[in-house]
Design an enzyme around this catalytic site. Structure first.
Site, PDB file in Angstrom:
ATOM      1  N   CYS A   2      -3.319  -0.050  -0.599  1.00  0.00           N
ATOM      2  CA  CYS A   2      -3.201   1.160   0.201  1.00  0.00           C
ATOM      3  C   CYS A   2      -3.511   0.819   1.650  1.00  0.00           C
ATOM      4  O   CYS A   2      -4.585   0.301   1.953  1.00  0.00           O
ATOM      5  CB  CYS A   2      -4.161   2.235  -0.310  1.00  0.00           C
ATOM      6  SG  CYS A   2      -4.157   3.730   0.701  1.00  0.00           S
ATOM      7  N   VAL A   3      -2.562   1.128   2.525  1.00  0.00           N
ATOM      8  CA  VAL A   3      -2.746   0.943   3.962  1.00  0.00           C
ATOM      9  C   VAL A   3      -2.560   2.306   4.623  1.00  0.00           C
ATOM     10  O   VAL A   3      -1.546   2.964   4.425  1.00  0.00           O
ATOM     11  CB  VAL A   3      -1.750  -0.079   4.538  1.00  0.00           C
ATOM     12  CG1 VAL A   3      -2.036  -0.329   6.009  1.00  0.00           C
ATOM     13  CG2 VAL A   3      -1.786  -1.385   3.763  1.00  0.00           C
ATOM     14  N   SER A  27      -4.784  -5.557   1.201  1.00  0.00           N
ATOM     15  CA  SER A  27      -3.374  -5.448   0.831  1.00  0.00           C
ATOM     16  C   SER A  27      -2.569  -6.692   1.208  1.00  0.00           C
ATOM     17  O   SER A  27      -1.657  -7.073   0.485  1.00  0.00           O
ATOM     18  CB  SER A  27      -2.757  -4.204   1.467  1.00  0.00           C
ATOM     19  OG  SER A  27      -3.295  -3.047   0.863  1.00  0.00           O
ATOM     20  N   HIS A  85      -1.767  -2.851  13.559  1.00  0.00           N
ATOM     21  CA  HIS A  85      -2.169  -3.569  12.349  1.00  0.00           C
ATOM     22  C   HIS A  85      -1.455  -3.018  11.117  1.00  0.00           C
ATOM     23  O   HIS A  85      -0.978  -3.769  10.262  1.00  0.00           O
ATOM     24  CB  HIS A  85      -3.690  -3.471  12.185  1.00  0.00           C
ATOM     25  CG  HIS A  85      -4.233  -4.223  11.033  1.00  0.00           C
ATOM     26  ND1 HIS A  85      -4.614  -3.596   9.864  1.00  0.00           N
ATOM     27  CD2 HIS A  85      -4.452  -5.540  10.857  1.00  0.00           C
ATOM     28  CE1 HIS A  85      -5.052  -4.505   9.017  1.00  0.00           C
ATOM     29  NE2 HIS A  85      -4.964  -5.691   9.599  1.00  0.00           N
ATOM     30  N   ASP A 138      -4.956   3.407  14.713  1.00  0.00           N
ATOM     31  CA  ASP A 138      -4.575   3.494  16.119  1.00  0.00           C
ATOM     32  C   ASP A 138      -3.954   2.219  16.663  1.00  0.00           C
ATOM     33  O   ASP A 138      -3.550   2.176  17.819  1.00  0.00           O
ATOM     34  CB  ASP A 138      -5.809   3.836  16.966  1.00  0.00           C
ATOM     35  CG  ASP A 138      -6.358   5.216  16.647  1.00  0.00           C
ATOM     36  OD1 ASP A 138      -5.553   6.090  16.251  1.00  0.00           O
ATOM     37  OD2 ASP A 138      -7.576   5.409  16.768  1.00  0.00           O
TER      38      ASP A 138
END
Length: 161
Positions: free
Chosen positions: A86-87, A62, A94, A91
């Site tokens: 798409c992201v 992305s 980023h 945890d």
């Protein structure tokens, strides 16, 4: 049809038969971005865009949508660019860095560029949320990206009259 989904009909959109589109698609999360690409292509075709009028380019992730869109715009081959990525939140921070960077740069390209660049980056907390938006229970956002591109080219052309 729920209020969160939309099904586009060719009559809802301007004629796209004279328009040229570039689509820059991230390979990361390909099972999602591929479905979004299919939705976008479906709407472009229904609105009259021929196969020769749509250029699809793939980039690794992305964040690379930024370069992909900028280079495609620089070459002047298209009237609008649709970015598809798409992201999914993880945890680490980023997710935040990628989303902020892509959002800010696509916004800059829109204000400083000569053609519309459509922000087609899904930013979700879970994979299921992304799947729901890539042809699942909430429809296919790729269709919305394509409809937006068609409408924005039409808008730009009306200003040129």
């Amino acid at each position: 049809m729920s209020s969160t989904t939309h099904s586009y009909r060719p009559t809802d959109l301007p004629d796209a038969s004279e328009m040229r589109f570039g689509i820059v698609v991230a390979e990361w999360n390909q099972h999602i971005t591929g479905a979004l690409l299919e939705g976008a292509l479906r709407i472009l075709r229904q609105a009259g865009a021929g196969e020769h009028a749509v250029t699809v380019m793939h980039v690794p992730g992305s964040f690379e949508l930024i370069y992909g869109a900028a280079e495609l715009a620089r070459h002047g081959l298209v009237d609008a660019i649709i970015t598809i990525g798409c992201v999914i939140r993880g945890d680490t921070p980023h997710f935040d860095y990628i989303c902020q960077g892509v959002t800010q740069e696509i916004a800059r390209q829109n204000t400083e560029g000569k053609i519309p660049v459509i922000f087609g980056l899904l930013t979700t907390n879970t994979e299921q949320q992304a799947l729901d938006r890539a042809g699942g229970t909430l429809g296919n956002k790729g269709e919305e990206f394509a409809a937006t591109a068609i409408k924005m080219v039409n808008y730009a052309w009306q200003l040129q009259k």
